[in-house]
Design a protein around this motif. Structure first.
Motif, PDB file in Angstrom:
ATOM      1  N   TYR A  98       8.890 -12.793  -1.010  1.00 43.02           N
ATOM      2  CA  TYR A  98       8.627 -13.412  -2.308  1.00 43.02           C
ATOM      3  C   TYR A  98       9.818 -14.249  -2.777  1.00 43.02           C
ATOM      4  O   TYR A  98      10.954 -13.774  -2.823  1.00 43.02           O
ATOM      5  N   GLU A  99       9.540 -15.482  -3.163  1.00 43.27           N
ATOM      6  CA  GLU A  99      10.602 -16.383  -3.628  1.00 43.27           C
ATOM      7  C   GLU A  99      11.172 -15.932  -4.967  1.00 43.27           C
ATOM      8  O   GLU A  99      12.367 -16.078  -5.223  1.00 43.27           O
ATOM      9  N   TYR A 100      10.294 -15.403  -5.841  1.00 47.20           N
ATOM     10  CA  TYR A 100      10.733 -14.947  -7.158  1.00 47.20           C
ATOM     11  C   TYR A 100      10.075 -13.610  -7.480  1.00 47.20           C
ATOM     12  O   TYR A 100       8.913 -13.370  -7.127  1.00 47.20           O
ATOM     13  N   ILE A 101      10.835 -12.749  -8.160  1.00 45.41           N
ATOM     14  CA  ILE A 101      10.361 -11.420  -8.569  1.00 45.41           C
ATOM     15  C   ILE A 101      10.423 -11.342 -10.092  1.00 45.41           C
ATOM     16  O   ILE A 101      11.497 -11.480 -10.683  1.00 45.41           O
ATOM     17  N   PHE A 102       9.271 -11.126 -10.722  1.00 51.60           N
ATOM     18  CA  PHE A 102       9.183 -10.975 -12.168  1.00 51.60           C
ATOM     19  C   PHE A 102       9.228  -9.481 -12.493  1.00 51.60           C
ATOM     20  O   PHE A 102       8.372  -8.716 -12.036  1.00 51.60           O
TER      21      PHE A 102
END
Length: 405
Positions: A213-217
């Motif tokens: 995953y490029e970004y983790i929220f």
């Protein structure tokens, strides 16, 4: 004297006849044995191991079934003649694999078989593995939830496209109840009662697990998202080079920090003016290099650093937001607030109600005390760890950190 002679003359024809009969019977038996031999199983014949030492009869049976008896014995003789080169070395002397550059614990494996990373992609129980996934999500969003906030979470999840893997951490133990929502059947559910999102993050979001995953929220459950679109948010984060970020907060929702307040004249801001005495340096928190931990978004690389900084026992995460800057460089350029995509902090004290009343105090009071205590403990640990490192390096920088009450 004549009787023995006569007797000897009589036995000679009988011995010849016996020899002829025996030879004929042997030929007949050999013929039928030769005819039937290809249909016999060599592995089922009780042959002594000394007859064909170090030869795999199963291999011979499979390879030469249907051939003549002579061909099989020729093969046996050939294998026996070449056994010195075809038989594997003694098991005590075989070559062993040891690759020091492999991950710790996997040194005995050939590098080509190592799968050092994983993901949360759901797979089928049937078919070809290569055909399991119709899409590989590029981003991950997690919510730490109780079932009482289902309406808020339902609204929030719908703001995230199919490019997002949805993951719910259930602190109240209720999981199957969420199946009333169609999206829940595709989400990842993790349940552990009365735990915080940082407890979950440390145990289930290892950098090698979320590597795809490029970004983790990392989001709380009490966020209003009417003015938020996740795909547009990602575009702005990439445009402005943010490694750690959060959406702007609606100004009338009880803000703690000036830095996180939404602005109307810009897409993104990276600095703010706080109250006098709160910022010793305009590039340091809480005036810059700072976002809160309620709705944080991490790049893949930033999260790999932050995960190692999360303490196992300090589960509320207080103080972590002041230390996030240690994971990016320069922090005042790569940490910021996205104003064009903003949210409302509803301030629902749901997790506080998961505490326990003690000494006449309400459950939420004990939780709040633990939060403040952890903040000071984290700052002390960070200061001491840095001090020990610099002393070992022969350096003596000023490492004093402000303790917030």
């Amino acid at each position: 004297m004549g009787i023995p002679l006569r007797s000897g003359n009589v036995r000679k024809p009988n011995e010849k006849m016996r020899l002829i009969v025996t030879t004929f019977a042997g030929v007949i038996f050999g013929f039928f044995l030769g005819v039937s031999f290809p249909t016999l199983s060599l592995t089922k014949m009780n042959l002594p191991s000394s007859l064909f030492p170090s030869i795999d009869l199963t291999y011979i049976e499979d390879k030469y079934s249907g051939l003549s008896t002579q061909a099989i014995f020729n093969a046996l003789n050939s294998l026996k003649a070449n056994k010195d080169v075809s038989v594997p070395p003694d098991k005590h002397n075989e070559t062993k694999i040891w690759v020091p550059t492999n991950p710790r614990g996997a040194e005995r494996l050939p590098p080509g078989i190592i799968a050092s990373e994983s993901d949360f992609y759901l797979r089928r129980l049937w078919g070809q593995p290569s055909e399991d996934l119709t899409i590989k999500q590029k981003y991950l969003v997690t919510f730490t939830v109780g079932y009482n906030q289902k309406a808020t979470i339902d609204a929030a999840v719908k703001k995230f496209s199919e490019n997002f893997t949805i993951m719910l951490f259930h602190y109240d133990g209720q999981t199957t109840e969420w199946d009333e929502f169609e999206w829940s059947k595709r989400a990842i559910h993790v349940s552990a009662r009365k735990q915080t999102k940082w407890w979950y993050a440390k145990r289930f979001l290892h950098p090698d697990i979320v590597a795809p995953y490029e970004y983790i929220f990392m989001w709380d459950e009490d966020l209003g998202v009417e003015h938020f679109d996740a795909e547009e948010y990602i575009k702005l984060v990439k445009k402005h080079g943010l490694e750690i970020s959060q959406p702007g907060l609606e100004p009338n929702s009880g803000l703690t920090w000036a830095m996180t307040r939404k602005r109307d004249d810009t897409e993104v801001h990276k600095e703010a003016e706080e109250r006098p005495g709160w910022c010793t340096d305009p590039h340091l928190p809480p005036c810059a290099a700072f976002v809160e931990i309620m709705a944080t978004v991490f790049s893949r690389d930033a999260w790999r650093c932050v995960w190692y900084m999360i303490q196992n026992d300090l589960i509320h995460g207080w103080g972590l937001d002041f230390a996030l800057r240690k994971c990016v460089d320069p922090p005042h350029e790569k940490i910021g607030v996205v104003d064009a995509q903003w949210i409302v902090h509803q301030g629902v004290p749901s997790l506080g109600n998961q505490g326990q009343a003690e000494n006449g105090k309400a459950p939420w009071e004990g939780v709040r005390e633990r939060c403040r205590r952890e903040w000071n403990m984290f700052q002390d640990r960070m200061t001491n760890a840095e001090k020990a490192y610099y002393e070992a390096m022969g350096l003596h920088p000023n490492l004093t950190m402000k303790h917030w009450d």
